[in-house]
Enzyme design. Structure first.
Site, mmCIF file in Angstrom:
data_model
loop_
_atom_site.group_PDB
_atom_site.id
_atom_site.type_symbol
_atom_site.label_atom_id
_atom_site.label_comp_id
_atom_site.label_asym_id
_atom_site.label_seq_id
_atom_site.Cartn_x
_atom_site.Cartn_y
_atom_site.Cartn_z
ATOM 1 N N TYR A 102 0.853 -1.191 0.000
ATOM 2 C CA TYR A 102 0.000 0.000 0.000
ATOM 3 C C TYR A 102 0.886 1.237 0.000
ATOM 4 O O TYR A 102 1.997 1.225 0.514
ATOM 5 C CB TYR A 102 -0.921 0.003 1.223
ATOM 6 C CG TYR A 102 -2.044 -0.992 1.145
ATOM 7 C CD1 TYR A 102 -1.811 -2.360 1.335
ATOM 8 C CD2 TYR A 102 -3.346 -0.591 0.861
ATOM 9 C CE1 TYR A 102 -2.850 -3.281 1.259
ATOM 10 C CE2 TYR A 102 -4.392 -1.513 0.793
ATOM 11 C CZ TYR A 102 -4.137 -2.853 0.984
ATOM 12 O OH TYR A 102 -5.159 -3.775 0.907
ATOM 13 N N GLU A 103 0.348 2.330 -0.530
ATOM 14 C CA GLU A 103 1.164 3.522 -0.671
ATOM 15 C C GLU A 103 1.547 4.149 0.674
ATOM 16 O O GLU A 103 2.435 4.985 0.743
ATOM 17 C CB GLU A 103 0.465 4.561 -1.560
ATOM 18 C CG GLU A 103 -0.844 5.054 -1.011
ATOM 19 C CD GLU A 103 -1.713 5.712 -2.100
ATOM 20 O OE1 GLU A 103 -1.458 5.516 -3.286
ATOM 21 O OE2 GLU A 103 -2.656 6.416 -1.720
ATOM 22 N N SER A 104 0.902 3.700 1.743
ATOM 23 C CA SER A 104 1.281 4.173 3.074
ATOM 24 C C SER A 104 2.649 3.655 3.495
ATOM 25 O O SER A 104 3.169 4.062 4.527
ATOM 26 C CB SER A 104 0.240 3.742 4.097
ATOM 27 O OG SER A 104 0.008 2.349 4.021
ATOM 28 N N GLY A 105 3.227 2.763 2.724
ATOM 29 C CA GLY A 105 4.567 2.272 3.022
ATOM 30 C C GLY A 105 4.605 0.848 3.545
ATOM 31 O O GLY A 105 5.675 0.311 3.819
ATOM 32 N N HIS A 140 0.624 11.890 -5.512
ATOM 33 C CA HIS A 140 1.346 11.457 -4.299
ATOM 34 C C HIS A 140 2.843 11.370 -4.550
ATOM 35 O O HIS A 140 3.651 11.807 -3.727
ATOM 36 C CB HIS A 140 0.860 10.075 -3.856
ATOM 37 C CG HIS A 140 -0.383 10.090 -3.030
ATOM 38 N ND1 HIS A 140 -0.993 11.233 -2.589
ATOM 39 C CD2 HIS A 140 -1.126 9.044 -2.530
ATOM 40 C CE1 HIS A 140 -2.060 10.905 -1.877
ATOM 41 N NE2 HIS A 140 -2.156 9.590 -1.822
#
Lengths: 273, 271, 271, 273
Positions: free
Chosen positions: A52-55, B104
């Site tokens: 996920y792009e949250s890392g 982003h």
């Protein structure tokens, strides 16, 4: 299993899940992609790596995340990196096999619009800047999608099928499919293949070789050509060898419903991780 | 060098009308209490930078603190629109808000470049995207070795960076764990960095390669337990998903929002 | 996806004559055993990249494996010169070695750019340095926003990256702790990555933000306890500082070096 | 303390240590700078932050490191970051107050050479490329110095004084002092002030305002102007208000000798951390 025993939404999610291969690395967008990706992990692809792009890397959430960065994603991950590292090293660095995206609008060349629905979009000669200056509905924006679509090796898109979502030309190209003319990726060696499959609640579409126009390659059980044509904002074509999508299996339905049940239970608590 | 203070003092000392401010936290550790304090101190004409504006910027925009928003995804995650942000953009209520819109990847790279002391970030981005046509801060440069066309955006260097972290030690060193987002970058790129923490501890108990901000890299530390709620602080409290859903109702009309503002932020229990 | 194998097999499968190879480890976790194995397999015409060539490249150069060296600081830290490297550069013994010389910042940025999939690194570097005049791979670019002159160097993208780590789990995920140098960048930027580890464990015991390489980001893992000696592996064994001092004597003459090579690497106890 | 009770090397280290302020952040080169920086930390500057290019931040080694990345540096650090992060975020990001460097050669404009001693360096018209193509002695190279010197807010240099090390023009500008003409930093707003002090075993030099030529501002106790002149490869000038460096204190000597004693003990073990 007969078509009465599952919903069109479930058909979509299960079909999207099947598109993901075990052992691949998948950069997961929130919402429909997240649901399908986790279904894949819990059914036929236990060794799929979800990112996920949250890392969060190689995350295995027990319940579906409401946001892209729920605590469950980190707690169940192999490791969690910073967001700049995620976008630089893992996505742009070429380690993502599949970018899995949702969208508000898609056009015949699989360009995605999550920025703005125009108030008065000209029928021909699409112009994103015009739409941007004349918004009817403001959408959330690009998020990770513009670079997921170009830096992942390939892209899968999933969204509900309707004339509002499947348009001839998107009002705004937030995220490149194959460009306004279908040829924008040609000769660009440093970007990925782009969308290879679009999965809806009615059918599966793939870009036609050479033109890159999306054509219907498989109808979900019980869905007619007319239904798809009516729900598509351009004169959609069907593959010569048009297939019928496999029915959901009992197990797929069960796993999906259980996932949604525990998710609903968790998110309806006053406070939930 | 970090000074221990109260949140109210930290905002009063640091934040000025017209400042460019980044309150970051990628879903996790969002500094809500600091946002509320900015509202209470009625700062105006702020340029707010944040990848995911989220509820915290919906509140600041709705309260009239903001004249410009720099962002890459504006929504209530998993729920819907940011009604106050939309009202400001679409109807200039309570004030007009200018927007600068990125992806982003662009913002993550721009924060990274800011932390790196560079004037710009270079990345493979915006290929084929119309965002290039509507944001003059997206430019093209060419690699002098391969000729490849790459995107460039200005580095983010806020006047004030505000983050929430799990803990600080008594010397003022700060530990963040879990989803660390772009917070280290915010702390290092900001001219002045304010940190709220859940607690002050004797020993951070950090591993050798943990995300630690040395005391001399931040400016003010305020202890605000629960300061990230309704987002979450890993190891302390979970995300209040229900509140995110309720916010949709609160924020939908000007009346219910203004009532919330009055009752919760100015005269109520909001941290 | 990581395959568990032996060091000998990993080098035989991966390393070809003429390859560009980075064996990294910034003082800590230097993959000495892998270097010795490359010598034993008598690979030739390698381009070796490494910030601090150190003993490991003195050995590879002295053994005749190398035709080009890319580096930023070439010495035996705290001791003196790398005699075998100097003999190759100054007297083409045992073979001529071409050099490409950078600063640490340039190479660190170039590894970072390689890991980031970019063709080049951009940084504020080489200001006023003559290195620009002797290395055609240092170019200038200008920021399109501020006009500032910045340095650009090509990204490092080795054919083979070789690192040593403390441990891997049974799935092939790798943990590095302590001074992690540029090893994550080497692993992610290399076409093929070989990792030697002290041990295989059931559970890495890693914190949430530790330096972990997922199994699918590396290609071959070989268990080689002591594989970083005479450098060190934090938590396992200390740096053998005495050996670094002794190396000065061993490497000073061709005779003593060749004797060492024969007795220790080809026919002896060197890992 | 009389001048017989300490060596010139100790005088140099102690004077260099005094140049570092408590509470500052110091990027430390290996060798003489490392010795002086740790002496500062163990004497008058307990809250100085020492940072090594290996990524160790706020390190407090008990013994002097032999290399830039000894285990002791990491074990005693507040935190350890990757080398790219160290150079990008901490150095280039502007968080270093003082870069503390050694060198093999320095010239009158404080340019540093750690690359190459030329075989036949022309007396005038210094040219780094010429020296590089005609090496007499190959030095280790730039390492961190070129960017430490420009990205730290200011720089302190320490080295032994001799005609071999103090030359009119360095054979090669590895690391910028003030350039071949003393004016290379003028108008460059994005780089630091450069060398503010050079400390040797004989004296302290500082760049003269405007010209940036190094002039002697303080002689160590017992050192004569003639000694410095003889050990300097250009016609070195002395400040009007020439000072005498303070004698080492008893405590400074003791702390330094104890540090060197435990260091020698540690490094002479067969294996040492």
């Amino acid at each position: 299993m007969s078509t009465e025993q599952y919903s069109a939404a479930e058909m979509m999610t299960i079909t999207a899940a099947r598109a993901l291969h075990n052992g691949s690395t998948c950069f997961v967008g929130i919402g429909l992609p997240s649901e399908a990706a986790n279904l894949a992990r819990l059914s036929h692809a236990p060794d799929i790596t979800l990112i996920y792009e949250s890392g969060t890397i190689e995350t295995k959430p027990r319940v579906l995340p409401l946001s892209i960065g729920d605590g469950e994603l980190c707690e169940s991950a192999l490791t969690t990196v910073s967001v700049p590292e995620m976008f630089r090293y893992w996505l742009q660095g070429g380690h993502i096999d599949v970018g899995f995206l949702g969208t508000a609008q898609i056009d015949r060349y699989a360009n995605l619009n999550t920025t703005v629905i125009a108030a008065n979009h000209p029928a021909e000669g699409a112009d994103g800047a015009h739409s941007y200056a004349n918004p009817k509905v403001r959408l959330p924006g690009g998020g990770g999608a513009p670079e997921i679509s170009t830096n992942a090796k390939e892209v899968i898109v999933t969204l509900k099928h309707s004339v509002r979502t499947f348009v001839k030309d998107v009002d705004f190209v937030t995220t490149l499919g194959f460009g306004r003319d279908g040829q924008a990726r040609r000769g660009r060696k440093t970007i990925g293949k782009g969308p290879v499959m679009v999965i809806t609640d009615l059918c599966i579409l793939r870009p036609e070789p050479e033109t890159n126009e999306l054509i219907v390659v498989s109808l979900h059980p019980g869905v007619t050509r007319e239904q798809v044509t009516e729900a598509t904002g351009w004169d959609v074509r069907f593959a010569d060898a048009l297939q019928t999508t496999d029915l959901p299996s009992q197990r797929e339905i069960e796993v999906l419903r259980e996932l949604k049940r525990v998710t609903a239970e968790a998110h309806n608590k006053t406070e939930s991780a | 060098m970090a000074v221990f203070t109260t949140l109210s003092q930290a905002i009063a000392d640091g934040v000025r009308d017209g400042h460019t401010i980044a309150l970051e936290g990628f879903t996790h550790l969002i500094p809500f209490a600091a946002g509320h304090e900015i509202i209470r101190q009625q700062r105006r004409n702020l340029t707010l930078i944040r990848m995911t504006p989220d509820l915290i910027y919906d509140q600041l925009v709705g309260a009239g603190c903001v004249s410009k928003l720099v962002f890459s995804w504006g929504g209530n995650p998993g729920v819907g629109s940011l009604h106050r942000v939309r009202d400001a953009i679409e109807h200039s209520y309570p004030r007009p808000v200018e927007i600068e819109e990125h992806s982003h990847a662009a913002m993550a790279n721009a924060y990274e470049a800011g932390a790196s002391g560079l004037p710009m970030a270079v990345f493979r981005g915006y290929v084929g995207s119309d965002l290039k046509d509507v944001n003059p801060n997206i430019k093209t440069i060419f690699c002098p070795f391969t000729g490849e066309e790459l995107a460039a955006v200005p580095a983010i260097k806020p006047d004030i960076g505000i983050i929430h972290a799990q803990k600080a030690d008594k010397a003022g060193n700060v530990l963040l764990e879990g989803i660390v987002g772009v917070q280290k970058e915010v702390a290092l790129s900001s001219r002045h960095c304010i940190v709220t923490v859940e607690e002050i501890v004797d020993d951070l108990g950090a591993g050798p390669n943990s995300c630690v901000l040395p005391a001399w890299s931040v400016d003010a530390i305020a202890t605000v337990p629960g300061g990230a709620s309704p987002s979450y602080a890993q190891g302390y409290y979970p995300r209040n998903n229900s509140y995110y859903k309720e916010w949709d109702g609160i924020s939908r009309s000007r009346e219910t929002f203004n009532k919330w503002l009055d009752e919760q932020v100015f005269n109520g229990d909001a941290l």
